[in-house]
Scaffold this motif. Structure first.
Motif, PDB file in Angstrom:
ATOM      1  N   PRO A  96       0.825  -1.224   0.000  1.00  7.74           N
ATOM      2  CA  PRO A  96       0.000   0.000   0.000  1.00  7.74           C
ATOM      3  C   PRO A  96       0.853   1.267   0.000  1.00  7.74           C
ATOM      4  CG  PRO A  96      -0.745  -1.551   1.671  1.00  7.74           C
ATOM      5  CD  PRO A  96       0.552  -2.073   1.176  1.00  7.74           C
ATOM      6  N   PHE A  97       0.248   2.342  -0.466  1.00  6.00           N
ATOM      7  CA  PHE A  97       0.916   3.648  -0.523  1.00  6.00           C
ATOM      8  C   PHE A  97       0.805   4.335   0.847  1.00  6.00           C
ATOM      9  CE2 PHE A  97       0.295   2.648  -4.908  1.00  6.00           C
ATOM     10  CZ  PHE A  97       1.391   3.197  -5.559  1.00  6.00           C
ATOM     11  N   GLU A  98       1.670   3.861   1.767  1.00  3.53           N
ATOM     12  CA  GLU A  98       1.656   4.385   3.128  1.00  3.53           C
ATOM     13  C   GLU A  98       3.066   4.444   3.720  1.00  3.53           C
ATOM     14  OE1 GLU A  98      -0.949   1.568   4.941  1.00  3.53           O
ATOM     15  OE2 GLU A  98       0.611   0.025   5.185  1.00  3.53           O
ATOM     16  N   ASN A  99       4.083   4.353   2.840  1.00  6.03           N
ATOM     17  CA  ASN A  99       5.459   4.226   3.311  1.00  6.03           C
ATOM     18  C   ASN A  99       6.277   5.477   3.009  1.00  6.03           C
ATOM     19  OD1 ASN A  99       5.191   1.231   3.968  1.00  6.03           O
ATOM     20  ND2 ASN A  99       4.631   1.282   1.794  1.00  6.03           N
ATOM     21  N   ASP A 100       7.269   5.730   3.862  1.00  5.49           N
ATOM     22  CA  ASP A 100       8.121   6.909   3.703  1.00  5.49           C
ATOM     23  C   ASP A 100       9.178   6.694   2.616  1.00  5.49           C
ATOM     24  OD1 ASP A 100       6.778   8.086   5.886  1.00  5.49           O
ATOM     25  OD2 ASP A 100       8.082   7.013   7.273  1.00  5.49           O
ATOM     26  N   GLU A 101       9.684   5.482   2.507  1.00  8.30           N
ATOM     27  CA  GLU A 101      10.719   5.169   1.511  1.00  8.30           C
ATOM     28  C   GLU A 101      10.570   3.718   1.083  1.00  8.30           C
ATOM     29  OE1 GLU A 101      14.652   5.869   2.948  1.00  8.30           O
ATOM     30  OE2 GLU A 101      14.211   7.869   3.711  1.00  8.30           O
ATOM     31  N   ILE A 102      10.995   3.445  -0.155  1.00  9.21           N
ATOM     32  CA  ILE A 102      11.163   2.063  -0.624  1.00  9.21           C
ATOM     33  C   ILE A 102      12.415   2.042  -1.494  1.00  9.21           C
ATOM     34  CG2 ILE A 102      10.223   0.139  -1.942  1.00  9.21           C
ATOM     35  CD1 ILE A 102       7.445   1.055  -1.265  1.00  9.21           C
ATOM     36  N   HIS A 103      13.298   1.077  -1.252  1.00 10.14           N
ATOM     37  CA  HIS A 103      14.538   0.981  -2.014  1.00 10.14           C
ATOM     38  C   HIS A 103      14.699  -0.415  -2.579  1.00 10.14           C
ATOM     39  CE1 HIS A 103      15.999   4.829  -0.512  1.00 10.14           C
ATOM     40  NE2 HIS A 103      15.563   4.471   0.682  1.00 10.14           N
ATOM     41  N   SER A 104      15.318  -0.478  -3.747  1.00  6.89           N
ATOM     42  CA  SER A 104      15.698  -1.738  -4.350  1.00  6.89           C
ATOM     43  C   SER A 104      16.480  -1.432  -5.614  1.00  6.89           C
ATOM     44  CB  SER A 104      14.474  -2.605  -4.676  1.00  6.89           C
ATOM     45  OG  SER A 104      14.878  -3.891  -5.097  1.00  6.89           O
ATOM     46  N   ASN A 105      16.939  -2.452  -6.304  1.00  7.63           N
ATOM     47  CA  ASN A 105      17.479  -2.298  -7.656  1.00  7.63           C
ATOM     48  C   ASN A 105      17.170  -3.561  -8.440  1.00  7.63           C
ATOM     49  OD1 ASN A 105      19.769  -4.238  -7.580  1.00  7.63           O
ATOM     50  ND2 ASN A 105      20.584  -2.838  -6.033  1.00  7.63           N
ATOM     51  N   LYS A 106      17.419  -3.515  -9.730  1.00 11.16           N
ATOM     52  CA  LYS A 106      16.981  -4.621 -10.588  1.00 11.16           C
ATOM     53  C   LYS A 106      17.743  -5.910 -10.323  1.00 11.16           C
ATOM     54  CE  LYS A 106      19.928  -3.450 -14.540  1.00 11.16           C
ATOM     55  NZ  LYS A 106      19.923  -3.120 -15.986  1.00 11.16           N
ATOM     56  N   PHE A 107      18.899  -5.825  -9.653  1.00  9.52           N
ATOM     57  CA  PHE A 107      19.661  -7.028  -9.355  1.00  9.52           C
ATOM     58  C   PHE A 107      19.263  -7.642  -8.018  1.00  9.52           C
ATOM     59  CE2 PHE A 107      22.466  -4.259 -11.904  1.00  9.52           C
ATOM     60  CZ  PHE A 107      22.533  -5.042 -13.045  1.00  9.52           C
ATOM     61  N   SER A 108      18.499  -6.910  -7.240  1.00 10.44           N
ATOM     62  CA  SER A 108      18.094  -7.392  -5.921  1.00 10.44           C
ATOM     63  C   SER A 108      16.808  -8.205  -6.019  1.00 10.44           C
ATOM     64  CB  SER A 108      17.890  -6.204  -4.969  1.00 10.44           C
ATOM     65  OG  SER A 108      17.400  -6.638  -3.727  1.00 10.44           O
ATOM     66  N   LYS A 109      16.624  -9.080  -5.031  1.00 10.67           N
ATOM     67  CA  LYS A 109      15.405  -9.886  -4.981  1.00 10.67           C
ATOM     68  C   LYS A 109      14.409  -9.360  -3.966  1.00 10.67           C
ATOM     69  CE  LYS A 109      17.921 -14.108  -6.248  1.00 10.67           C
ATOM     70  NZ  LYS A 109      18.311 -15.477  -5.818  1.00 10.67           N
ATOM     71  N   ILE A 110      14.726  -8.235  -3.331  1.00 10.43           N
ATOM     72  CA  ILE A 110      13.859  -7.740  -2.260  1.00 10.43           C
ATOM     73  C   ILE A 110      13.617  -6.237  -2.396  1.00 10.43           C
ATOM     74  CG2 ILE A 110      14.609  -9.509  -0.626  1.00 10.43           C
ATOM     75  CD1 ILE A 110      16.352  -7.339   0.697  1.00 10.43           C
ATOM     76  N   TYR A 111      12.551  -5.786  -1.753  1.00 13.56           N
ATOM     77  CA  TYR A 111      12.289  -4.370  -1.519  1.00 13.56           C
ATOM     78  C   TYR A 111      12.519  -4.069  -0.051  1.00 13.56           C
ATOM     79  CZ  TYR A 111       9.877  -4.049  -6.037  1.00 13.56           C
ATOM     80  OH  TYR A 111       9.572  -4.055  -7.367  1.00 13.56           O
TER      81      TYR A 111
END
Length: 605
Positions: A403-418
């Motif tokens: 849901p759109f309730e978070n301050d930040e989200i990080h990842s990159n295309k090589f990662s398997k997680i957010y």
């Protein structure tokens, strides 16, 4: 967070012409790289230590290892190109010899049933029964293409032979060329090119400096052609003209000073005096020359046949038939989405209201323009988006998985997680939007060497390292922990009470945090200082040179890149000396001038 506010497009403006001179051995090499692990019928190739064989669908050995140096996949007539004891031949799956192992080089069969071959240092071509069709009198004979001809060379001269072994174009020319998809060929004389038919008839004068090649996709393969979209680009001097498939001039020489091969539907970008438009394959300008730039969206080697037009800082998108898809936009870039069973080529677009969305190749909006930020999917099923100043995760159907309730989200295309942050809580999700774990930390950053499993975390102002299960790897007691360090060790620097030490990536203390300064050279040479005295230790905290010198100098480059023994210079009580790696003095009373010249870039008295 990354955005696409300042994205630019790559425009490939030059298609170099290369003369096809591939030998049968090059064709064979390409097959080696492209076909490993390929299954042919119910059989599969296997290889180990440069030995090749076949197994069936039950992994039963059909052709054992240890006999053949190379085996090609089974072709459409159940023949296998094989290499044994330095010679090439053909066998079947039962190892019956179909063509004897008597060739130094042997290629695969063309559609006309001929394969280039080399025997006794000369090249020719044979049929599937091993009969010589093109005599072994040439230096090289290449693959037969759609023209029905193969390039042949002898004594640095070139020509063409047909499937009956006849020289259709004599081997007397300085160069020749052909494409995989055209029946006509090119011949060069006095550094000028002319078109010839595949029966040897000269169709034009020797007047062209270059004929551009382009690529079209047929049956899932890229094939080169002179006539993509129906027209070829011919260059004479610094001027260009377009020719149709009958070699009739459609656009005269010099009308445009910029040209690009047409797309598959017969539309191409042209320019004059730094203004650009689009023509069709009848030579008509379907988009007038009034734009500052016209490009095809490009990502790596992938090129969409859409058109992006720029005029007065505003962009417009046209489809591959030049129909308007979207106007008045600020930025767009090529993207790819994993849509269940296939990948979709799309455009990520920022409109004039600074909202992001995605449209597909036919102009349909598949992600609405409602996001303040939208990162590229990068061939994934999901991506990061921002709406109402909060972050969430959406999939390609625009369903919010996080849901759109978070301050930040990080990842990159090589990662398997957010990595999702809300207040002082971190949540880890997989790329399908499924939550893995909750963390309560003030900060969390993935370790660069294992970004899906280990994280540098901060809690109550102190740093440590935790794995994805919550297990503590390095205790939360340090003022600083390093992540990636250029030319650094495979370990972490840690700081505690203004003192520096090192921990392994598995959480083992290597060097206790007792030093004022640590300069890593390699695992056996680490310069440390304590109370303004310098020494050298190893990564296991073994004392190499005691902590008693006012300064230590060494040439890290020579040690690291030239693999030379370390030249260690020390300063103590105003006297410079040289030591070896075992702390034995080699020289003493060295002049400051010599030290300064040797270490001029970082000399410090």
């Amino acid at each position: 967070m990354d955005t696409i506010d300042n994205l630019s497009f790559t425009l490939v403006t030059k298609l170099t012409q290369s003369v096809i001179k591939n030998t049968a051995s090059i064709l064979l090499l390409l097959l080696v790289f492209s076909c490993q692990g390929q299954t042919s019928g119910n059989y599969k190739r296997v290889n180990l230590n440069n030995s090749w064989g076949f197994v069936d669908e039950n992994e039963k050995v059909i052709i054992p290892l240890g006999i053949y140096d190379f085996l090609n996949p089974i072709d459409e007539q159940n023949m296998i190109l094989a290499k044994m004891n330095g010679k090439d031949g053909y066998i079947d799956i039962h190892q019956n010899i179909l063509i004897p192992f008597e060739f130094e080089d042997l290629g695969v069969f063309s559609d006309n049933g001929l394969a280039p071959a080399k025997k006794n240092g000369k090249s020719g071509a044979i049929n599937r029964k091993g009969k010589v069709i093109v005599p072994f009198i040439y230096d090289k004979v290449n693959y037969f293409y759609k023209s029905g001809l193969a390039i042949a060379s002898k004594d640095d001269k070139f020509g063409f032979v047909d499937g009956k072994g006849k020289e259709i174009i004599p081997v007397i020319y300085e160069n020749v060329d052909q494409t995989m998809n055209d029946k006509i060929v090119l011949v060069s004389k006095n550094k000028k090119w002319a078109f010839f038919s595949n029966n040897g008839e000269q169709l034009t004068d020797f007047k062209f400096d270059q004929i551009k090649q382009a690529y079209i996709k047929q049956n899932g393969r890229d094939k080169d052609t002179y006539f993509k979209g129906g027209l070829a680009i011919a260059i004479i001097g610094n001027q260009v003209q377009y020719l149709d498939q009958n070699l009739k001039e459609v656009i005269p020489l010099g009308k445009y000073d910029f040209t690009k091969s047409l797309n598959k539907n017969g539309f191409g970008i042209v320019g004059k005096n730094n203004k650009f438009g689009i023509i069709n394959n009848q030579g008509r300008e379907v988009v007038p020359l009034e734009y500052d730039t016209i490009l095809h969206p490009t990502r790596y080697t992938n090129i969409l046949e859409l058109f992006i037009l720029k005029k007065n800082e505003t962009l417009k998108i046209l489809d591959e038939n030049t129909k308007v898809i979207k106007e008045n936009i600020l930025a767009c870039t090529w993207d790819k989405i994993d849509s269940d069973d296939y990948y979709s080529n799309v455009l990520l677009v920022k409109d004039y209201q600074n909202k992001f969305g995605i449209i597909d190749e036919i102009g349909k909006t598949i992600i609405p323009f409602e996001f303040e930020k939208l990162l590229p999917f990068d061939a994934q099923e999901t991506t990061i988006a921002k709406k109402n100043n909060k972050y969430g995760i959406i999939n390609y159907k625009n369903i919010a998985l996080i849901p759109f309730e978070n301050d930040e989200i990080h990842s990159n295309k090589f990662s398997k997680i957010y990595i999702v942050k809300q207040n002082d809580k971190f949540k880890l999700y997989n790329k399908k939007g499924i939550k893995i774990i909750d963390f309560v930390f003030e900060d969390l950053q993935p370790c660069f060497y294992d970004q899906d499993n280990k994280f540098i975390v901060r809690f109550k102002g102190k740093y440590g390292i935790t794995d994805i299960t919550g297990k503590e790897i390095i205790p939360n007691e340090f003022d600083e922990i390093s992540n990636w360090v250029e030319y650094g060790p495979e370990a972490h620097f840690v700081t505690k009470n203004k003192k520096i030490g090192m921990y392994s990536r598995d959480g083992i203390q290597l060097i206790p945090p007792i030093y004022d300064e640590i300069k890593y050279v390699n695992n056996n040479i680490i310069i440390v200082s304590q109370n303004k005295k310098y020494g050298v230790i190893s990564i296991s905290n073994k004392n190499i040179i005691p902590l008693k010198y006012d300064k230590i100098y060494l040439d890290r480059y020579k040690i690291t890149y030239e693999n030379k023994e370390p030249e260690i210079y020390v300063l103590k009580n105003g006297i410079y000396s040289q030591l070896d790696k075992n702390n034995k003095q080699i020289r003493s009373n060295i002049s400051e001038k010599e030290i300064k010249e040797k270490f001029e870039y970082y000399f410090e008295k």
